[in-house]
Design an enzyme around this catalytic site. Sequence first.
Site, PDB file in Angstrom:
ATOM      1  N   ARG A   1      -3.702  -9.566 -20.154  1.00 40.27           N
ATOM      2  CA  ARG A   1      -4.653  -9.306 -21.237  1.00 40.27           C
ATOM      3  C   ARG A   1      -4.061  -8.402 -22.319  1.00 40.27           C
ATOM      4  O   ARG A   1      -4.617  -8.294 -23.407  1.00 40.27           O
ATOM      5  CB  ARG A   1      -5.948  -8.706 -20.685  1.00 40.27           C
ATOM      6  CG  ARG A   1      -5.801  -7.323 -20.108  1.00 40.27           C
ATOM      7  CD  ARG A   1      -7.060  -6.849 -19.402  1.00 40.27           C
ATOM      8  NE  ARG A   1      -8.160  -6.704 -20.321  1.00 40.27           N
ATOM      9  CZ  ARG A   1      -8.421  -5.603 -21.023  1.00 40.27           C
ATOM     10  NH1 ARG A   1      -7.604  -4.556 -20.921  1.00 40.27           N
ATOM     11  NH2 ARG A   1      -9.455  -5.536 -21.821  1.00 40.27           N
TER      12      ARG A   1
ATOM     13  N   ASP B   1     -10.614   0.885 -23.824  1.00 42.11           N
ATOM     14  CA  ASP B   1     -10.759   0.675 -22.385  1.00 42.11           C
ATOM     15  C   ASP B   1     -10.602   1.992 -21.631  1.00 42.11           C
ATOM     16  O   ASP B   1      -9.945   2.925 -22.106  1.00 42.11           O
ATOM     17  CB  ASP B   1      -9.674  -0.278 -21.872  1.00 42.11           C
ATOM     18  CG  ASP B   1      -9.942  -1.718 -22.251  1.00 42.11           C
ATOM     19  OD1 ASP B   1     -11.075  -2.025 -22.642  1.00 42.11           O
ATOM     20  OD2 ASP B   1      -9.002  -2.533 -22.141  1.00 42.11           O
TER      21      ASP B   1
ATOM     22  N   GLU C   1       3.593  -7.253   8.621  1.00 46.69           N
ATOM     23  CA  GLU C   1       3.916  -5.838   8.416  1.00 46.69           C
ATOM     24  C   GLU C   1       4.758  -5.607   7.162  1.00 46.69           C
ATOM     25  O   GLU C   1       5.141  -4.478   6.876  1.00 46.69           O
ATOM     26  CB  GLU C   1       4.676  -5.293   9.639  1.00 46.69           C
ATOM     27  CG  GLU C   1       3.850  -5.253  10.913  1.00 46.69           C
ATOM     28  CD  GLU C   1       2.647  -4.336  10.786  1.00 46.69           C
ATOM     29  OE1 GLU C   1       2.819  -3.172  10.380  1.00 46.69           O
ATOM     30  OE2 GLU C   1       1.529  -4.795  11.088  1.00 46.69           O
TER      31      GLU C   1
ATOM     32  N   PRO D   1       0.814  -1.225   0.000  1.00 51.91           N
ATOM     33  CA  PRO D   1       0.000   0.000   0.000  1.00 51.91           C
ATOM     34  C   PRO D   1       0.843   1.270   0.000  1.00 51.91           C
ATOM     35  O   PRO D   1       0.332   2.352  -0.285  1.00 51.91           O
ATOM     36  CB  PRO D   1      -0.828  -0.120   1.285  1.00 51.91           C
ATOM     37  CG  PRO D   1      -0.109  -1.113   2.131  1.00 51.91           C
ATOM     38  CD  PRO D   1       0.577  -2.050   1.190  1.00 51.91           C
TER      39      PRO D   1
END
Length: 277
Positions: free
Chosen positions: A161, A176, A119, A92
Amino acid sequence: MRLDVVTIFPEYLEPLNVSLVGKARARGQLNVQVHDLRGWTYDRHNTVDDTPYGGGPGMVMKTDPWGDALDSVLADGYETGSRGPCLIVPTPSGRPFTQELAVELSERPWLIFTPARYEGIDRRVIDEYGTRMPVHEVSIGDYVLAGGEAAVLVITEAVARLLPGVLGNAESHRDDSFAPGAMASLLEGPVYTKPPEWRGRDIPDVLLSGHHGKIARWRRDEALRRTTANRPDLIERCDPKAFDKKDREMLSILGWMPDPEGEPFGRFWRRADGVEE
Protein backbone atom coordinates in the site's frame (compact mmCIF):
# COMPACT_ATOMS: atom_id res chain seq x y z
CA MET A 1 8.57 -4.47 -7.01
CA ARG A 2 9.15 -8.20 -7.37
CA LEU A 3 7.96 -10.42 -4.53
CA ASP A 4 8.70 -14.16 -4.27
CA VAL A 5 7.22 -16.50 -1.66
CA VAL A 6 8.52 -20.04 -1.11
CA THR A 7 6.06 -22.14 0.88
CA ILE A 8 4.66 -25.65 1.29
CA PHE A 9 1.15 -24.16 1.15
CA PRO A 10 0.90 -22.04 -2.02
CA GLU A 11 -2.89 -21.93 -1.69
CA TYR A 12 -2.50 -19.98 1.56
CA LEU A 13 -1.29 -17.02 -0.52
CA GLU A 14 -4.46 -16.75 -2.64
CA PRO A 15 -5.50 -13.52 -0.82
CA LEU A 16 -2.63 -11.84 -2.71
CA ASN A 17 -4.99 -11.90 -5.71
CA VAL A 18 -7.61 -9.65 -4.11
CA SER A 19 -8.03 -6.08 -2.83
CA LEU A 20 -5.24 -3.52 -3.26
CA VAL A 21 -2.51 -6.13 -3.67
CA GLY A 22 -4.48 -7.95 -6.37
CA LYS A 23 -5.12 -4.69 -8.22
CA ALA A 24 -1.44 -3.74 -7.97
CA ARG A 25 -0.54 -7.11 -9.49
CA ALA A 26 -3.07 -6.66 -12.29
CA ARG A 27 -1.63 -3.22 -13.10
CA GLY A 28 1.92 -4.55 -13.12
CA GLN A 29 3.03 -2.55 -10.09
CA LEU A 30 3.73 -5.70 -8.10
CA ASN A 31 5.14 -8.92 -9.57
CA VAL A 32 4.25 -11.73 -7.15
CA GLN A 33 5.59 -15.25 -7.65
CA VAL A 34 4.52 -18.07 -5.30
CA HIS A 35 6.66 -21.23 -5.32
CA ASP A 36 5.91 -24.65 -3.84
CA LEU A 37 8.92 -25.75 -1.77
CA ARG A 38 8.05 -29.40 -2.42
CA GLY A 39 9.02 -28.81 -6.04
CA TRP A 40 12.63 -29.00 -4.83
CA THR A 41 12.33 -32.34 -3.03
CA TYR A 42 13.55 -35.55 -4.63
CA ASP A 43 12.05 -38.41 -2.65
CA ARG A 44 8.65 -39.95 -3.26
CA HIS A 45 7.21 -38.44 -0.07
CA ASN A 46 8.36 -34.88 -0.93
CA THR A 47 9.98 -34.60 2.49
CA VAL A 48 10.84 -31.08 3.66
CA ASP A 49 11.55 -31.75 7.35
CA ASP A 50 13.55 -33.99 9.67
CA THR A 51 14.18 -34.52 13.40
CA PRO A 52 16.25 -31.86 15.18
CA TYR A 53 19.85 -32.43 16.21
CA GLY A 54 20.09 -32.42 19.99
CA GLY A 55 16.65 -33.96 20.37
CA GLY A 56 13.45 -32.30 21.42
CA PRO A 57 9.91 -32.13 20.09
CA GLY A 58 8.89 -31.01 16.62
CA MET A 59 10.61 -31.15 13.24
CA VAL A 60 13.02 -28.83 11.45
CA MET A 61 12.82 -27.84 7.78
CA LYS A 62 15.70 -29.31 5.79
CA THR A 63 18.56 -27.41 4.16
CA ASP A 64 18.56 -28.94 0.67
CA PRO A 65 14.99 -28.09 -0.43
CA TRP A 66 15.36 -24.52 0.81
CA GLY A 67 18.80 -24.07 -0.70
CA ASP A 68 17.76 -25.40 -4.09
CA ALA A 69 14.52 -23.38 -4.05
CA LEU A 70 16.23 -20.11 -3.18
CA ASP A 71 19.00 -20.68 -5.73
CA SER A 72 16.33 -21.24 -8.40
CA VAL A 73 14.32 -18.14 -7.39
CA LEU A 74 17.45 -15.99 -7.43
CA ALA A 75 18.55 -17.33 -10.81
CA ASP A 76 15.13 -16.66 -12.32
CA GLY A 77 15.02 -13.17 -10.86
CA TYR A 78 18.42 -12.22 -12.18
CA GLU A 79 17.54 -13.63 -15.60
CA THR A 80 14.46 -11.42 -15.77
CA GLY A 81 16.37 -8.32 -14.72
CA SER A 82 15.55 -8.15 -11.00
CA ARG A 83 18.21 -6.70 -8.73
CA GLY A 84 18.79 -6.02 -5.05
CA PRO A 85 17.09 -9.05 -3.43
CA CYS A 86 16.24 -8.96 0.26
CA LEU A 87 15.30 -12.06 2.26
CA ILE A 88 12.37 -11.77 4.68
CA VAL A 89 12.15 -14.54 7.28
CA PRO A 90 8.87 -14.44 9.27
CA THR A 91 9.60 -15.73 12.77
CA PRO A 92 8.37 -14.94 16.31
CA SER A 93 12.03 -14.57 17.30
CA GLY A 94 12.61 -11.76 14.79
CA ARG A 95 12.56 -7.98 15.17
CA PRO A 96 9.07 -6.46 15.48
CA PHE A 97 7.43 -5.51 12.21
CA THR A 98 6.69 -1.78 12.34
CA GLN A 99 5.49 0.91 9.99
CA GLU A 100 9.07 2.15 9.86
CA LEU A 101 10.23 -1.23 8.59
CA ALA A 102 7.30 -1.36 6.13
CA VAL A 103 8.50 1.95 4.66
CA GLU A 104 12.06 0.62 4.46
CA LEU A 105 10.95 -2.55 2.67
CA SER A 106 8.71 -0.61 0.28
CA GLU A 107 11.86 1.00 -1.10
CA ARG A 108 13.43 -2.36 -1.95
CA PRO A 109 13.02 -3.64 -5.52
CA TRP A 110 12.82 -7.35 -4.67
CA LEU A 111 11.62 -9.21 -1.57
CA ILE A 112 11.91 -12.98 -1.07
CA PHE A 113 9.82 -14.52 1.73
CA THR A 114 10.57 -17.82 3.47
CA PRO A 115 7.52 -18.68 5.60
CA ALA A 116 8.44 -21.74 7.65
CA ARG A 117 6.46 -24.48 9.34
CA TYR A 118 7.22 -26.89 12.21
CA GLU A 119 10.08 -25.61 14.40
CA GLY A 120 11.50 -23.44 11.63
CA ILE A 121 14.24 -23.66 8.99
CA ASP A 122 17.70 -25.11 9.64
CA ARG A 123 19.72 -22.07 10.73
CA ARG A 124 22.44 -22.71 8.16
CA VAL A 125 20.07 -21.68 5.37
CA ILE A 126 19.56 -18.21 6.87
CA ASP A 127 23.28 -17.84 7.54
CA GLU A 128 24.17 -18.92 3.99
CA TYR A 129 21.90 -16.45 2.25
CA GLY A 130 22.83 -13.74 4.71
CA THR A 131 26.20 -13.69 2.94
CA ARG A 132 24.47 -12.94 -0.38
CA MET A 133 21.80 -10.40 0.50
CA PRO A 134 20.28 -8.44 3.39
CA VAL A 135 18.18 -10.65 5.68
CA HIS A 136 15.35 -9.41 7.88
CA GLU A 137 14.02 -11.82 10.49
CA VAL A 138 10.64 -10.29 11.26
CA SER A 139 7.94 -10.92 13.87
CA ILE A 140 4.38 -9.62 13.47
CA GLY A 141 3.63 -10.05 17.19
CA ASP A 142 4.44 -11.75 20.46
CA TYR A 143 2.69 -15.00 19.65
CA VAL A 144 3.35 -18.17 17.65
CA LEU A 145 1.43 -19.22 14.53
CA ALA A 146 1.31 -22.62 12.84
CA GLY A 147 3.33 -21.15 9.97
CA GLY A 148 4.67 -17.95 8.48
CA GLU A 149 2.25 -17.54 5.57
CA ALA A 150 -0.13 -15.30 7.55
CA ALA A 151 2.83 -13.06 8.36
CA VAL A 152 3.69 -12.86 4.66
CA LEU A 153 0.16 -11.60 3.94
CA VAL A 154 0.42 -9.01 6.72
CA ILE A 155 3.84 -7.72 5.64
CA THR A 156 2.95 -7.70 1.94
CA GLU A 157 -0.22 -5.68 2.45
CA ALA A 158 1.56 -3.16 4.70
CA VAL A 159 4.38 -2.75 2.17
CA ALA A 160 2.34 -2.83 -1.05
CA ARG A 161 0.00 0.00 0.00
CA LEU A 162 3.06 2.27 0.28
CA LEU A 163 4.12 1.72 -3.33
CA PRO A 164 3.49 4.70 -5.62
CA GLY A 165 0.10 4.50 -7.30
CA VAL A 166 -1.30 1.61 -5.25
CA LEU A 167 -3.57 3.76 -3.09
CA GLY A 168 -6.15 5.86 -4.92
CA ASN A 169 -5.11 8.90 -2.87
CA ALA A 170 -1.38 9.22 -2.35
CA GLU A 171 -2.02 11.17 0.88
CA SER A 172 -4.10 8.38 2.42
CA HIS A 173 -1.31 6.96 4.56
CA ARG A 174 0.05 10.33 5.72
CA ASP A 175 -2.06 10.35 8.91
CA ASP A 176 -2.00 6.59 9.53
CA SER A 177 -1.06 5.24 12.91
CA PHE A 178 2.75 5.14 13.13
CA ALA A 179 3.16 7.07 9.84
CA PRO A 180 6.60 8.75 9.59
CA GLY A 181 6.52 12.32 10.81
CA ALA A 182 4.04 13.74 13.31
CA MET A 183 2.24 10.38 13.72
CA ALA A 184 5.38 8.26 14.15
CA SER A 185 4.58 7.34 17.78
CA LEU A 186 0.81 7.83 17.78
CA LEU A 187 -2.35 5.90 16.97
CA GLU A 188 -4.86 7.44 14.61
CA GLY A 189 -8.01 8.74 16.28
CA PRO A 190 -11.65 7.85 15.48
CA VAL A 191 -13.16 8.56 12.05
CA TYR A 192 -16.75 9.30 10.96
CA THR A 193 -18.86 9.50 7.82
CA LYS A 194 -22.49 10.13 6.81
CA PRO A 195 -25.15 10.22 8.17
CA PRO A 196 -24.47 12.93 10.79
CA GLU A 197 -26.80 11.21 13.27
CA TRP A 198 -27.13 7.45 13.76
CA ARG A 199 -29.11 5.72 16.51
CA GLY A 200 -28.98 8.83 18.63
CA ARG A 201 -25.24 9.26 18.19
CA ASP A 202 -24.01 12.50 16.61
CA ILE A 203 -20.85 13.44 14.76
CA PRO A 204 -18.54 15.64 16.88
CA ASP A 205 -19.51 19.25 16.14
CA VAL A 206 -15.97 20.28 15.24
CA LEU A 207 -16.01 17.94 12.22
CA LEU A 208 -19.02 19.81 10.85
CA SER A 209 -17.53 23.26 11.49
CA GLY A 210 -15.49 23.55 8.29
CA HIS A 211 -12.66 25.05 10.36
CA HIS A 212 -9.61 23.15 9.16
CA GLY A 213 -7.34 24.32 11.95
CA LYS A 214 -9.76 23.23 14.69
CA ILE A 215 -10.40 19.91 12.93
CA ALA A 216 -6.66 19.22 12.69
CA ARG A 217 -6.26 20.04 16.39
CA TRP A 218 -9.19 17.78 17.33
CA ARG A 219 -7.73 14.90 15.34
CA ARG A 220 -4.36 15.38 16.99
CA ASP A 221 -5.92 15.46 20.47
CA GLU A 222 -7.91 12.32 19.73
CA ALA A 223 -4.75 10.60 18.53
CA LEU A 224 -3.06 11.51 21.83
CA ARG A 225 -6.12 10.36 23.78
CA ARG A 226 -6.27 6.98 22.04
CA THR A 227 -2.52 6.41 22.29
CA THR A 228 -2.36 7.12 26.02
CA ALA A 229 -5.33 4.80 26.59
CA ASN A 230 -4.34 1.88 24.33
CA ARG A 231 -0.55 2.13 23.95
CA PRO A 232 0.94 4.08 26.87
CA ASP A 233 4.29 2.46 26.08
CA LEU A 234 4.52 4.62 22.95
CA ILE A 235 4.21 7.80 25.02
CA GLU A 236 6.62 6.56 27.67
CA ARG A 237 9.47 6.21 25.21
CA CYS A 238 8.63 9.26 23.12
CA ASP A 239 10.92 12.27 22.94
CA PRO A 240 8.98 15.23 24.43
CA LYS A 241 10.46 17.41 21.67
CA ALA A 242 8.08 15.63 19.30
CA PHE A 243 5.16 17.41 21.00
CA ASP A 244 4.21 21.05 20.61
CA LYS A 245 2.65 23.27 23.28
CA LYS A 246 -0.91 22.15 22.49
CA ASP A 247 0.17 18.49 22.56
CA ARG A 248 1.72 19.02 26.00
CA GLU A 249 -1.46 20.67 27.26
CA MET A 250 -3.51 17.67 26.14
CA LEU A 251 -1.04 15.21 27.59
CA SER A 252 -1.20 17.08 30.89
CA ILE A 253 -5.01 16.81 30.85
CA LEU A 254 -4.61 13.09 30.22
CA GLY A 255 -2.26 12.75 33.20
CA TRP A 256 1.14 12.83 31.52
CA MET A 257 4.15 15.03 32.17
CA PRO A 258 7.81 14.96 31.06
CA ASP A 259 10.38 13.64 33.51
CA PRO A 260 13.43 15.96 33.35
CA GLU A 261 15.63 13.21 34.83
CA GLY A 262 14.36 10.42 32.62
CA GLU A 263 16.65 8.26 30.52
CA PRO A 264 16.91 9.26 27.78
CA PHE A 265 16.57 12.82 29.02
CA GLY A 266 13.04 14.10 28.87
CA ARG A 267 11.25 10.75 28.78
CA PHE A 268 7.56 10.99 29.64
CA TRP A 269 6.09 9.47 32.77
CA ARG A 270 2.47 9.14 33.82
CA ARG A 271 0.68 10.27 36.93
CA ALA A 272 -1.92 7.95 38.41
CA ASP A 273 -4.23 9.17 41.20
CA GLY A 274 -1.70 11.83 42.13
CA VAL A 275 1.09 9.30 42.68
CA GLU A 276 4.21 9.52 40.58
CA GLU A 277 5.14 6.39 38.61
